[in-house]
Design an enzyme around this catalytic site. Structure first.
Site, short mmCIF file in Angstrom:
data_model
loop_
_atom_site.label_atom_id
_atom_site.label_comp_id
_atom_site.label_asym_id
_atom_site.label_seq_id
_atom_site.Cartn_x
_atom_site.Cartn_y
_atom_site.Cartn_z
N LEU A 67 0.83 -1.18 -0.09
CA LEU A 67 -0.07 0.20 -0.02
C LEU A 67 0.94 1.37 0.12
CD1 LEU A 67 -2.76 -0.80 2.54
CD2 LEU A 67 -3.00 -0.96 0.05
N ASP A 68 0.51 2.31 -0.66
CA ASP A 68 1.41 3.45 -0.65
C ASP A 68 1.47 4.08 0.63
OD1 ASP A 68 1.36 3.42 -3.29
OD2 ASP A 68 -0.29 5.16 -3.89
N PHE A 69 2.34 4.81 0.81
CA PHE A 69 2.85 5.43 2.24
C PHE A 69 1.80 5.90 2.84
CE2 PHE A 69 4.31 9.44 3.92
CZ PHE A 69 5.13 8.86 5.46
N THR A 71 -1.60 5.69 2.15
CA THR A 71 -2.73 4.81 2.13
C THR A 71 -2.91 3.87 3.42
OG1 THR A 71 -2.70 4.91 -0.14
CG2 THR A 71 -4.19 3.22 0.92
#
Length: 221
Positions: A67-69, A71
């Protein structure tokens, strides 16, 4: 090498905790806090991440998806190499189901639809919609609430493909950027204290029994 490191951004520390939603012999199901990397960054000071934290109590665990930083939300963490391989093949075959919740700028209509816009690399860490060089990218969406006063919409998202920044880009491209998105939010980048994007649920086949595994976690926004 040092010059390259000096140009890298040092991320602020994350005081959010990783929530263990389910613990099994073969994998963990967790809820990642916002503003925590999935794996350590290139800069030595960006070591704090999901995997570096979990390795302390769960040696042998590994990352099979990210998951993105910014998110938050649910992730599956394999605890051994055979399980890593098994779940990785499920992701590659696109048999893993994922849904996200987001709050976007503006009042979205219609109530549901599909965003079909190709995505390509852009400058630095960013991506762009590009008909010439982009890879096919599709996102299903369903409106689950509208705030007339705030002029925002809460949406349930199903990324059919899994391109980097897909959900952020697709929503921005149709005129409804996700609130708090520093990359593509424009004037709405600072509208909230965090990116309002959360991985809400995850479904896959148990790597040993083959049974259906489903986990969900509501966003805190």
């Amino acid at each position: 090498m040092q010059a390259d490191i000096d140009q890298l951004f040092v991320l602020p520390p994350c005081d959010g905790e990783i929530e263990i939603l389910r613990e099994e012999q073969d994998f963990l199901l967790i809820n990642k806090p916002t503003r925590l990397l999935s794996v350590p960054g290139r800069h030595p000071q960006n070591r704090d991440s999901v995997i570096s934290r979990l390795e302390v109590d769960y040696p042998g665990c590994s990352i099979v998806h990210r998951l993105d930083f910014d998110t938050s939300g649910v992730m599956v963490i394999p605890r051994n190499k055979p399980v890593l391989s098994h779940i990785s093949k499920q992701f590659q075959a696109r048999t893993v189901s994922k849904h996200y919740t987001a709050v976007v700028a503006g009042l979205m209509f219609p109530d549901d639809g599909v965003i079909d816009l190709p995505i390509a690399s852009d400058d630095g860490p960013k991506y762009k919609i590009c008909q010439e060089t982009g890879k096919p990218s599709m996102t299903e969406y369903k409106v689950i609430g509208r705030d007339q006063q705030a002029c925002t919409t809460r949406v349930f998202l199903h990324p059919i493909t899994g391109r980097s920044h897909q959900l952020r880009l697709h929503l921005q491209a149709i005129g409804h950027p996700i609130l708090g998105c520093e990359f593509y939010g424009g004037k709405f980048a600072k509208a909230t204290v965090r990116l309002l994007l959360h991985a809400t649920d995850l479904r896959f086949a148990h790597p040993v029994s083959g049974e259906d595994v489903f986990i969900e976690s509501s966003p805190d926004f």
